[in-house]
Design an enzyme around this catalytic site. Structure first.
Site, PDB file in Angstrom:
ATOM      1  NE  ARG A  33     -25.071  52.985  13.395  1.00 21.17           N
ATOM      2  CZ  ARG A  33     -25.183  52.486  14.628  1.00 21.17           C
ATOM      3  NH1 ARG A  33     -26.160  52.874  15.416  1.00 21.17           N
ATOM      4  NH2 ARG A  33     -24.315  51.595  15.059  1.00 21.17           N
ATOM      5  NE  ARG A  73     -21.390  56.664  11.562  1.00 20.52           N
ATOM      6  CZ  ARG A  73     -21.635  55.381  11.789  1.00 20.52           C
ATOM      7  NH1 ARG A  73     -20.809  54.673  12.530  1.00 20.52           N
ATOM      8  NH2 ARG A  73     -22.705  54.810  11.309  1.00 20.52           N
ATOM      9  CG  ASN A  93     -21.435  47.694  16.276  1.00 18.29           C
ATOM     10  OD1 ASN A  93     -21.364  47.197  17.384  1.00 18.29           O
ATOM     11  ND2 ASN A  93     -22.301  48.642  15.966  1.00 18.29           N
ATOM     12  CG  ASP A  94     -17.663  48.425  11.161  1.00 13.46           C
ATOM     13  OD1 ASP A  94     -18.018  47.398  10.550  1.00 13.46           O
ATOM     14  OD2 ASP A  94     -18.193  49.532  10.984  1.00 13.46           O
ATOM     15  CG  HIS A 123     -26.244  48.987  10.156  1.00 11.67           C
ATOM     16  ND1 HIS A 123     -25.101  48.503   9.582  1.00 11.67           N
ATOM     17  CD2 HIS A 123     -25.860  49.949  11.031  1.00 11.67           C
ATOM     18  CE1 HIS A 123     -24.066  49.161  10.067  1.00 11.67           C
ATOM     19  NE2 HIS A 123     -24.491  50.042  10.944  1.00 11.67           N
ATOM     20  CB  CYS A 140     -20.838  55.055  19.500  1.00  8.45           C
ATOM     21  SG  CYS A 140     -19.723  55.022  18.099  1.00  8.45           S
TER      22      CYS A 140
HETATM   23  C1  PEP Z   1     -19.475  50.458  14.922  1.00 10.41           C
HETATM   24  O1  PEP Z   1     -18.907  49.986  13.932  1.00 10.41           O
HETATM   25  O2  PEP Z   1     -19.304  50.025  16.080  1.00 10.41           O
HETATM   26  C2  PEP Z   1     -20.429  51.567  14.777  1.00 10.41           C
HETATM   27  C3  PEP Z   1     -20.974  52.161  15.814  1.00 10.41           C
HETATM   28  O3  PEP Z   1     -20.762  51.943  13.495  1.00 10.41           O
HETATM   29  P1  PEP Z   1     -21.806  51.155  12.599  1.00 10.41           P
HETATM   30  O4  PEP Z   1     -22.473  50.095  13.425  1.00 10.41           O
HETATM   31  O5  PEP Z   1     -22.786  52.137  12.069  1.00 10.41           O
HETATM   32  O6  PEP Z   1     -20.946  50.571  11.525  1.00 10.41           O
HETATM   33 MG    MG Z   2     -18.948  51.078  12.084  1.00 11.48          MG
END
Ligand code: PEP
Ligand code: MG
Length: 569
Positions: A299, A335, A457-458, A191, A505
């Site tokens: 976020r 979110r 990302n996750d 992050h 996203c």
């Molecule tokens: C993701 O996981 O792609 C996402 C957009 O959420 P974050 O990066 O806040 O976990």
């Molecule tokens: Mg995420």
């Protein structure tokens, strides 16, 4: 001159002086008994108070200039805590009667007060615990004569060099003077890196041994896209990078011409949405300035993290309303808070976990802290009267989580009906698709929601079992891995088969190398840091849809991430 490389996390060229920022670990246990006289320790203690107070006053002034008197007043409360008579007396007694060192006595005295505060009914006083611990850290360092580095007050042209930067460190960065940051640990989708992109600060992460190699105050130049750093560069390198910086800024200017044009493919066959990701209401300005057609991810956890208490319904309502109003009817996907993983909340006593990314996170917290969830859902619903707000649940793993959340949402809609409060009764509700369980049976999830937003990302870290923030395995972390690409296609198809729209996203949506593939896959909306919007829009406008589909087929037929990456055009 030394050349180092790391993971390019936020593009741009920077030239400036290094500031090494690491938390000094203090071994308080070894300082329990002082070898000095009690008088000498009391002098150190009082010096510590004087220094701490003058630093807090300086920060107060700085915050007043940047954020106004309201926010600055928080530091008056901090000074009051520091000068509290009972606290001071208790600490002095430990020094004079028990022979403790001033530093040890501060820690003992503060911890005793924190224990008392945390058991009180008064939420405001309970929440002072983290402030007091923060003040104690500063006070102990001042007592021991340890220099304190403060990221909120920096010299001009500072490049922050650190082991790891937490999102809250990033939030307090002096944006006027910080021209870049470099970390020893962390990955591209941690992050802190995401925040760097949204703040448009060049950043490089995962640079091995940077802290041992660089000297405090050393002159550096870096390229945040390529992940290259020069320590004590030659005149030639400095000149070359000054020129690169001019070119980079010129290209950025050039892209601005696309601001008001639609994200339509070169053949005119498909138009997609290009949206921005934000962490706070002010970020909307950059999204609008870049021609973003909405916000695909707000976020909200940063609202919680940048506060010293749990934001009230009114505070949240105001924030969400500002975003909706600024967007003037363009969509904003809010979110619900995604705390946990690498995002901590000091006033919510979360347990330390072995695997925080697999632990107590996001919707899992919301569903067990109903009061907190209620406050947020009511605030979002009330703000929905001012624009086109959508609700999105994070980290969903099972259909039951959606059903339970929707039941709770319905309860608050009825509550608002009874109170006669206005909200969008047709508000759309969707989920982040970021866990393998959701991706695998996305066609079943699609029946339960109004939209999907793929969180690569996750999704990447969970699909590949590769920690997104661990630089040791960053070579394995890639959304270009065929398994992740196939999962993305699967989710898009599942959504479309059920007639719901699919956006993305995660950071992959803002990666120009992925744009053509994602277009070919049929993605409806791309949501990214404001700084990436224009570049991706250009890529879309330069691409023919037929070519994108053919290219997608070629890419999806590949077996290894290396094959995919080698063939990227
Ligand atoms: C993701 O996981 O792609 C996402 C957009 O959420 P974050 O990066 O806040 O976990
Ligand atoms: Mg995420």
């Amino acid at each position: 001159m030394i050349r180092l490389t790391g993971i390019g996390a936020s593009e741009g060229i920077s030239l400036g002086k290094a500031l090494i920022y690491i938390e000094d670990k203090i071994d308080l246990e070894s300082m329990k008994k002082s070898s000095l006289s009690a008088e000498a320790e009391l002098v150190k203690l009082n010096d510590g108070v004087t220094k701490t107070k003058s630093q807090l006053l300086a920060i107060r002034e700085r915050v007043r200039e940047k954020l106004g008197e309201d926010k600055a007043a928080i530091f008056d409360a901090h000074i009051e805590l520091l000068e509290d008579e009972d606290l001071q007396d208790g600490i002095k007694e430990r020094v004079t009667k028990e022979g403790m060192s001033a530093a040890y006595a501060i820690n003992e005295g503060v911890e005793e007060t924190c224990n008392i505060l945390s058991q009180l009914d008064d939420a405001y006083l309970r929440e002072r615990v983290s402030d007091l611990r923060d003040i104690a850290k500063r006070w102990i360092k001042n007592t021991l004569g340890i220099k304190i580095k403060d990221l909120s007050i920096l010299e001009p042209d500072t490049i922050v060099v650190t082991d790891d930067l937490t999102p809250s460190d990033t939030a307090q960065l002096d944006l006027e003077h910080c021209v870049a940051f470099i970390t020893e640990f962390g990955g591209k989708t941690a992050h802190s890196a995401i925040m760097a992109r949204s703040l448009e600060i060049p950043a490089i992460v995962g640079v091995k041994n940077i802290i041992q190699t660089v000297k405090d105050g050393e002159y550096l130049v870096l390229d945040g896209e390529k992940g290259i750093i020069y320590l004590s560069p030659t005149e030639e390198v400095i000149e070359a990078y000054k020129q690169k910086k001019v070119n980079f800024l010129k290209e950025k200017e050039e892209l601005k011409k696309l601001k008001d044009l639609p994200a339509t493919t070169a053949c005119g066959e498909r138009t997609v949405n290009v949206w921005g990701n934000i962490g706070k209401p002010e970020d909307v300005d950059a999204v609008i300035a870049a021609g973003g057609e909405g916000v695909g991810l707000y976020r909200t956890e940063f609202l919680f993290m940048n506060s010293d208490h749990m934001p009230t319904e009114e505070e949240q309502y105001e924030a969400y309303k500002i975003v909706a109003q600024k967007l003037k009817g363009k969509p904003v996907t809010i979110r619900t808070m995604d705390i946990g993983g690498d995002k901590e909340l000091p006033y919510l006593d979360l347990p330390k976990e072995m695997n925080p990314f697999l632990g107590y996170r996001a919707i899992r917290i919301s569903l067990t802290h109903k009061d907190m969830f209620k406050t947020q859902l009511r605030a979002i619903l009330r703000a929905s009267a001012y624009g086109k707000i959508k609700i999105m649940y994070p980290m969903v793993c099972s259909i039951n989580e959606i059903r339970k959340s929707n039941e709770i949402l319905k309860e608050y809609m009825e509550e608002l009906d009874k109170e006669g409060k206005v909200y969008d009764t047709n508000i759309q509700v969707g989920i982040m698709v970021e866990t393998p369980s959701t991706a695998m049976i996305a066609y079943k999830f699609a029946k339960e929601v109004d939209f999907f937003s793929i969180g690569t990302n996750d999704l990447t870290q969970y699909f590949l079992a590769v920690d997104r923030g661990n630089e040791k395995v960053s070579g394995l972390y890639s959304a270009f891995n065929p398994a992740v690409l196939e999962a993305i296609q699967r989710v898009i198809d599942a959504g479309h088969d059920r007639g719901i729209s699919v956006s993305m996203c995660g950071e992959f949506a803002g990666n120009k190398k992925a744009t053509e593939i994602l277009l070919g896959m049929g993605l409806d909306s791309f949501s990214m840091s404001a700084s990436s919007i224009l570049g991706v829009k250009k890529k879309i406008r330069d691409t023919k849809y037929e070519d994108a589909k053919k290219y997608r087929d070629v890419i999806l037929s590949m077996n290894t991430p290396e094959e995919v990456i080698d063939s990227l055009r």
